[in-house]
Structures are given as C-alpha cells and as structure tokens.
Design a protein around this motif. Structure first.
Motif, PDB file in Angstrom:
ATOM      1  N   TYR A 137      -1.033  -3.074   7.871  1.00 28.27           N
ATOM      2  CA  TYR A 137      -2.145  -2.277   7.333  1.00 28.27           C
ATOM      3  C   TYR A 137      -3.038  -1.791   8.453  1.00 28.27           C
ATOM      4  O   TYR A 137      -3.595  -0.693   8.403  1.00 28.27           O
TER       5      TYR A 137
ATOM      6  N   LEU B  76       0.884  -1.158   0.000  1.00 28.32           N
ATOM      7  CA  LEU B  76       0.000   0.000   0.000  1.00 28.32           C
ATOM      8  C   LEU B  76       0.919   1.205   0.000  1.00 28.32           C
ATOM      9  O   LEU B  76       1.476   1.572   1.020  1.00 28.32           O
ATOM     10  N   GLU B  77       1.109   1.786  -1.179  1.00 26.99           N
ATOM     11  CA  GLU B  77       2.105   2.840  -1.282  1.00 26.99           C
ATOM     12  C   GLU B  77       1.567   4.138  -0.755  1.00 26.99           C
ATOM     13  O   GLU B  77       0.565   4.639  -1.243  1.00 26.99           O
ATOM     14  N   ARG B  78       2.322   4.704   0.194  1.00 27.61           N
ATOM     15  CA  ARG B  78       1.895   5.982   0.726  1.00 27.61           C
ATOM     16  C   ARG B  78       2.167   7.040  -0.323  1.00 27.61           C
ATOM     17  O   ARG B  78       3.171   7.003  -0.997  1.00 27.61           O
ATOM     18  N   PRO B  79       1.288   7.991  -0.438  1.00 27.09           N
ATOM     19  CA  PRO B  79       1.504   8.996  -1.477  1.00 27.09           C
ATOM     20  C   PRO B  79       2.621   9.941  -1.063  1.00 27.09           C
ATOM     21  O   PRO B  79       2.762  10.270   0.100  1.00 27.09           O
TER      22      PRO B  79
ATOM     23  N   ASP C  26      -1.377  -7.149   4.977  1.00 26.79           N
ATOM     24  CA  ASP C  26      -0.287  -7.416   5.912  1.00 26.79           C
ATOM     25  C   ASP C  26      -0.670  -6.870   7.282  1.00 26.79           C
ATOM     26  O   ASP C  26      -1.479  -5.953   7.364  1.00 26.79           O
TER      27      ASP C  26
ATOM     28  N   ILE D 229      -1.960   1.606  10.306  1.00 27.20           N
ATOM     29  CA  ILE D 229      -1.645   2.831   9.564  1.00 27.20           C
ATOM     30  C   ILE D 229      -2.158   4.044  10.298  1.00 27.20           C
ATOM     31  O   ILE D 229      -3.317   4.094  10.713  1.00 27.20           O
ATOM     32  N   LYS D 230      -1.275   5.024  10.427  1.00 25.22           N
ATOM     33  CA  LYS D 230      -1.716   6.283  11.014  1.00 25.22           C
ATOM     34  C   LYS D 230      -1.320   7.398  10.062  1.00 25.22           C
ATOM     35  O   LYS D 230      -0.269   7.368   9.458  1.00 25.22           O
ATOM     36  N   ILE D 231      -2.133   8.400   9.971  1.00 26.63           N
ATOM     37  CA  ILE D 231      -1.802   9.517   9.083  1.00 26.63           C
ATOM     38  C   ILE D 231      -0.877  10.447   9.822  1.00 26.63           C
ATOM     39  O   ILE D 231      -1.222  10.942  10.880  1.00 26.63           O
TER      40      ILE D 231
ATOM     41  N   ILE E 240      -4.482   7.663   1.810  1.00 28.33           N
ATOM     42  CA  ILE E 240      -3.536   6.870   2.606  1.00 28.33           C
ATOM     43  C   ILE E 240      -2.535   6.198   1.694  1.00 28.33           C
ATOM     44  O   ILE E 240      -1.360   6.096   1.995  1.00 28.33           O
ATOM     45  N   GLY E 241      -3.004   5.701   0.573  1.00 26.72           N
ATOM     46  CA  GLY E 241      -2.091   5.023  -0.329  1.00 26.72           C
ATOM     47  C   GLY E 241      -2.840   4.364  -1.452  1.00 26.72           C
ATOM     48  O   GLY E 241      -4.053   4.460  -1.557  1.00 26.72           O
TER      49      GLY E 241
ATOM     50  N   PHE F 159      -6.722   4.132  -1.400  1.00 26.34           N
ATOM     51  CA  PHE F 159      -7.283   4.080  -0.058  1.00 26.34           C
ATOM     52  C   PHE F 159      -7.306   5.486   0.531  1.00 26.34           C
ATOM     53  O   PHE F 159      -6.315   6.209   0.456  1.00 26.34           O
TER      54      PHE F 159
END
Lengths: 290, 326
Positions: free
Chosen positions: B321, A105-108, B318, B324-326, B281-282, B272
């Motif tokens: 996932y 999941l590639e972060r932008p 995974d 994940i935190k912004i 997010i990605g 996402f």
C-alpha cells in the motif's frame, strides 16, 4: 524387539527399551520456529487413552497481522481491566474475528475495458454450453441463465439478488434481467420492450437459430448430430449433454444453424424421425419462436 | 490485507475515532453504547453505558483519559476512559450531533440539532480538569445556520470554529466572539447536505464530504476550495491519511437507485483517492451496508470503517500500500 546396543544412534523412540520406572517419561516437546513462510511445527508426545505413546505434530502458519509498536502509555492501557459489557467476555464470543477473505485495495479499471471483458466472458460462456438456456441452472445465482454453478461469476459472494443476468453492451454497468428473478421488481427503463442498444446482435442471432433435440439414444455424440443435421444447412455448433459419471449422453443436445430457414426445415423434417431405435423430438431451443 | 471484523454494535455505526497514540479505537453507534477497542487486534476493551439514545459523535482527550460523547438523548457525557464511569453530563434542549475537544482539552465545541422551537446551535463549554468542579455553563453559544449542523471542529490554535451542515455551507466563526468570519462560496461549494468533516494532521486544510456525491478539500485559514473528489455515491464519511497523500471517502447508496442497481453482498466500499491528483486509487470492499464512519490511525498504517451493517472493519495495510503509484 532386539535392540542393537552397538549402534545406539539408530534407535527409534518407539522401540526404546522401556524401563518400568521410566515408563511415564516422554520425549520433550520440539518447536521448530516460524521459518520464512511462517510455518511453525510443534512436535509433542502424549499418552493416549489406551496408555500408548503418541506423537502429535502440529503445523501452523504464523501470520503477523500488524506490527504494534506501542508507547509506554499505550502499553499500560493494554493492561487495563475490561469494563462495561466487556466484563463478562467469554472466549467464544466471537465479537472480533479476522476476515476469512483477503481484501485488496482494488485499482479501478477503465470503464471501457471492464465492459469488454464482461462481454467476452459472456460469449465464451454462451459457447461453452450453448442452447441450454432453459436447462442451465446455476445454484449460486439461483436462476436458469447462461452459466452453470461452477462458472457463476458470483460464486464467491452470497447469492445475489436475482436481478443480474446478462451483460448488455449498454452504457449502464449493471442491468436487471426483465423479471428473470422470482418476482424481482423491474423498473420501467429495464423491462422487456424498453429500447436497448444492440451490441452483440451478431452472435445473438446465431443463438436464436438453435435447435433442441431430445430423446437421443445413449450412444449419440456430437459427430452423429452434425452428420444428421448437415444436409439442412450450415451448422456452426453441435452439443450433446453428457453425463460425466457414465460417459453416456443424457438424451438431449443442441444444434446451431447459420440460417434460421435451415433450422426451420430441420425441425420440420427431423421431428419424429427414427434415429438409432428412438423417435427424435426436434424443436426450437428457446420457447419463443418469433 | 485481512480486515478484522468487530461486531459489537447491534445498530448502524455513526462515528469512529482513534486516540492520539493510535492504540484505542472508539466507536459510536445508534445502539446507545459507545465502545472502545484495541486498535491493533480489534479486541474489545469496554463499553460506556449510560446514554438513552443513539450516540452520534465522540472525541477523546489527548491523554486518552477523558471521552466526550454526544447523543440523541439531548445529553453530552464526559467519561473516564479507563473505567467507563460517567464524570459529568451536559444537558441540552435538543440532540447533540457533534463534539470535539479543543487543543489543550480545556474547551469543547458541541453542536445541537434544531428541535421544535430551538434552532441549531454551536456551544462551547469549558472542561475542568477536576470533574467535580465541572459546570454546565457555556462559554459561547452561536446560533444562525439553518438546518442541522452535522459537524463542528476547532480551527488552528483554537482561534476559530469550522461548522458544516445541512445547508451545504461551511462557516468559520471566531471562537471568542462568535462572529462569522467566512462562509464557503455557494457556487463552488457543496450542493447538498455536508455529512462529514475531517482535518488534516497539521490543521492546514480539511476535507468535507457531502450527499452531493463529492468531497472537497479546503484551506483552513482562507476557506478557499483546493480540490474536489467525485464519486458515484453520496458521501457519508471522509478521512485523510496522516502519512501519505490519500483521501478516503465512504458512502451509501441513493435511495432511488436501490431497486435498479444490482445489489451484491459486500459491495460497499471505502474509496481511496490521491489527495493531489484527485484520481481514484482504489476501493476496499467488504461492508454489507453504506459506510457511515471512517477513521485513519494516526500512524497511518491502518484504518477502520463502520457501516450501516453494524460492523467495524479494521484494516492493517499490506506493505505494498505504501508503494502505490498512479
């Protein structure tokens, strides 16, 4: 082979006294279960074609793709019979495959940083093998550009369409080289002559002061070229193409001058100059001289 | 993560749906045969043969025994999930674009396209427990919206029907009388065709995706706009995670951009977004063509995407996932 009967623990399995009637016995299969890295070792013993005992060690990496905790109904469904087109499913149908690539999941990235990264990469590439604009061929992109195959930014992808060449510091994230590909369509906004911002002009200028020298002798190296061209003006960079296997020069190289006039004078004076038993050919590195 | 690639369809995918337990994945494509797969390893279980046109939509009953599929051959078929046999066929005058079982699986809402003189319509059919007693008659038919209705879903407790389509307006209808209750605001709503709609797990809000390169989150009861998510590509499919506050958008490529952007293999991605912060997010890359269908497993630990390239990609997340935190 004599076997020491007093120390049976040192017996190797291949040297075991082979009783005639125990010839067909093989040591049992050993399985070392998946350890913390998921490595599983299976040691099997077989008879090969010539009737010799062979030991086969198989090392596999067991990777759990998903944890499935199924409800009772789901478990029942697991045992349903196949129907429709799946009835005649052969094992080798390869309808369902696990991808060989790891996808994340590639972060932008913020747009600013992305472009800077690309620009730096572009320039360091340019420096690595400068001047060989025409001669550097990348097999992955399939075009003569600014990088070799091993440095191709797209080496993990299928050959991309020939539109992408340099990374101009424009606001567009992607651009098409002006017809660099074999007949790729180039929209009017991106053809040569369309206005573009001049971000990397400083370096570009220097690369336009690049001089190609051909018909060099085998022994010629960078210091030789530098010595030869120094009298004409400040030289920023010299490069001699080397054959990796033999370690000799491939017969050509490039010299970058700071000033274009110096480069012009060097071309005038050195073209046709005899150097180490060969007549040099000196010209502009890029076909157009402006 | 290592996605599992399933190439069972020869033509582009149109729709993906998980069953309630999350162990089966139903895929519909333009190649006339909806397929069912096991959702853990992607192994194919079976295909439903019988349609004569592209299958646009499907829905599975709560007990995973019945499957409803809507197709361009102007029929909606009811199937036995386990055996693949057809139980009943509803015929219409135009292609069926969207089907959904009601809560309780006794009713289904079906939308049909405008075709020749017929306008687009929303039909509500009764589904009998015993397929032999199934009848063709509609409980309710709603006509009115201009253009294709791409998706119609049931509101909370089956009291309303929410529809969205080519006219970019979301409408809420009363499911008993067929009266129009609410319409989305033209100013804040979508500007182009709404391609997809997905409900939250608890039904309190839903997400609509549109070709105007945005997706919007709406409240189900009042139809107020809650959030907007913007992308660079027209949105073809949307889904929401039932576990975390994530929204996934899948899209295509503007036709006008095809010649000017660099087209690299595997670049179409499912994006996402954080549902509340509206930030990206990605993205999960991999498809070779625009993404037409997205679905999240009800357990929230995996999702699948179907593309124009005919592939269904099943992704198990995974462990990181979930952190994940912004």
């Amino acid at each position: 082979m004599a076997i020491d009967k007093n120390e049976p623990s040192k017996l190797r399995w291949g040297e075991l006294e082979e009783d005639d009637d125990l010839d067909f016995l093989l040591p049992p299969k050993e399985v070392t279960g998946p350890d913390e890295n998921g490595i599983k070792k299976v040691i099997e013993y077989k008879f090969n074609e010539e009737g010799n005992k062979v030991k086969i060690t198989t090392t596999t990496r067991v990777r759990k793709l998903a944890k499935a905790r199924l409800s009772k109904r789901a478990l029942e469904r697991r045992n349903w019979e196949k129907f429709g087109d799946a009835v005649r499913e052969d094992v080798g149908s390869r309808l369902t495959m696990v991808s060989t690539e790891e996808i994340l999941l590639e972060r932008p990235r913020a747009p600013g940083t992305k472009q800077e990264e690309m620009k730096v990469a572009g320039d360091s590439l340019a420096q690595l093998s400068k001047g060989g604009a025409v001669l550097m061929v990348c097999r992955t992109c399939g075009k003569k550009g600014d990088h070799w195959t091993s440095k191709c930014p797209y080496k993990d992808l299928a050959a991309p369409v020939e539109t992408f060449v340099e990374k101009p510091a424009t606001s567009e994230a992607s651009a098409a080289a002006p017809g660099a590909g074999k007949g790729a369509y180039v929209p009017p906004s991106m053809r040569a002559g369309a206005e573009r911002t001049t971000g990397s002009d400083m370096r570009r200028r220097n690369d336009e002061n690049s001089v190609r020298v051909t018909n060099l002798s085998e022994d010629t190296r960078e210091p030789d070229l530098h010595e030869l061209f120094r009298p004409f003006g400040a030289v920023t960079r010299v490069y001699v193409a080397m054959d990796q296997k033999t370690g000799t020069s491939r017969g050509f190289g490039f010299v970058n001058f700071v000033n274009r006039e110096d480069a012009q004078r060097a071309i005038n004076k050195l073209n046709g100059y005899g150097y180490d038993n060969l007549i040099l050919r000196v010209e502009w590195a890029t076909p157009r001289t402006n | 993560m290592r996605p599992i690639l399933m190439k069972g369809h020869e033509r582009p995918l149109t729709f993906l749906k998980y069953n309630r337990d999350g162990d089966l994945l139903f895929s519909c494509a333009k190649d006339h045969t909806p397929t069912v797969w096991f959702a853990d390893n992607g192994e194919r279980l079976g295909t439903y043969r019988g349609h004569n046109g592209a299958v646009w939509t499907c829905d599975v009953s709560r007990d995973s025994m019945r499957l409803l599929t809507g197709s361009a051959d102007q029929t909606v078929k009811l199937w036995n999930v386990q055996t693949g046999t057809q139980l009943y066929t509803f015929t219409f005058g135009s292609p069926a674009r969207s089907v959904e079982f009601a809560i309780g699986d006794k009713l289904a809402v079906i939308t049909t396209d405008p075709f020749m003189e017929l306008t687009s319509a929303i039909h509500v059919k009764r589904i009998a427990k015993d397929p032999t007693k199934q009848t063709e008659e509609s409980v309710l038919v709603i006509k009115g919206p201009q253009g294709r209705i791409n998706r119609a879903v049931w509101g909370p407790l089956n009291s309303t029907i929410i529809s969205a389509g080519e006219d970019a307006v979301i409408r809420i209808w009363d499911s008993e009388t067929g009266k129009l209750l609410r319409e989305s605001d033209k100013e804040s709503g979508h500007k182009k065709t709404i391609t997809s709609l997905t409900k939250a797990a608890d039904g309190s809000h839903f997400l609509s995706g549109s070709l105007d390169k945005s997706a919007k989150l709406w409240d189900t009861r009042t139809l107020t706009l809650i959030k907007t998510y913007g992308t660079e590509r027209p949105v073809n499919a949307v889904t929401m995670s039932p576990l975390l506050d994530h929204v996934v958008l899948g899209g295509g490529q503007d036709a006008s951009a095809v010649t000017t952007t660099d087209h690299r293999a595997g670049k179409f991605e499912a994006k996402f977004y954080d549902k509340i912060l509206q930030e990206e997010i990605g993205g999960v890359k991999g498809h070779f063509g625009p993404i037409n269908a997205l679905a999240f497993n009800p357990d929230g630990k995996s999702f699948s995407s179907g593309g124009e390239d005919g592939y269904v990609r099943l992704h198990h997340f995974d462990p990181d996932y979930f952190n994940i935190k912004i």
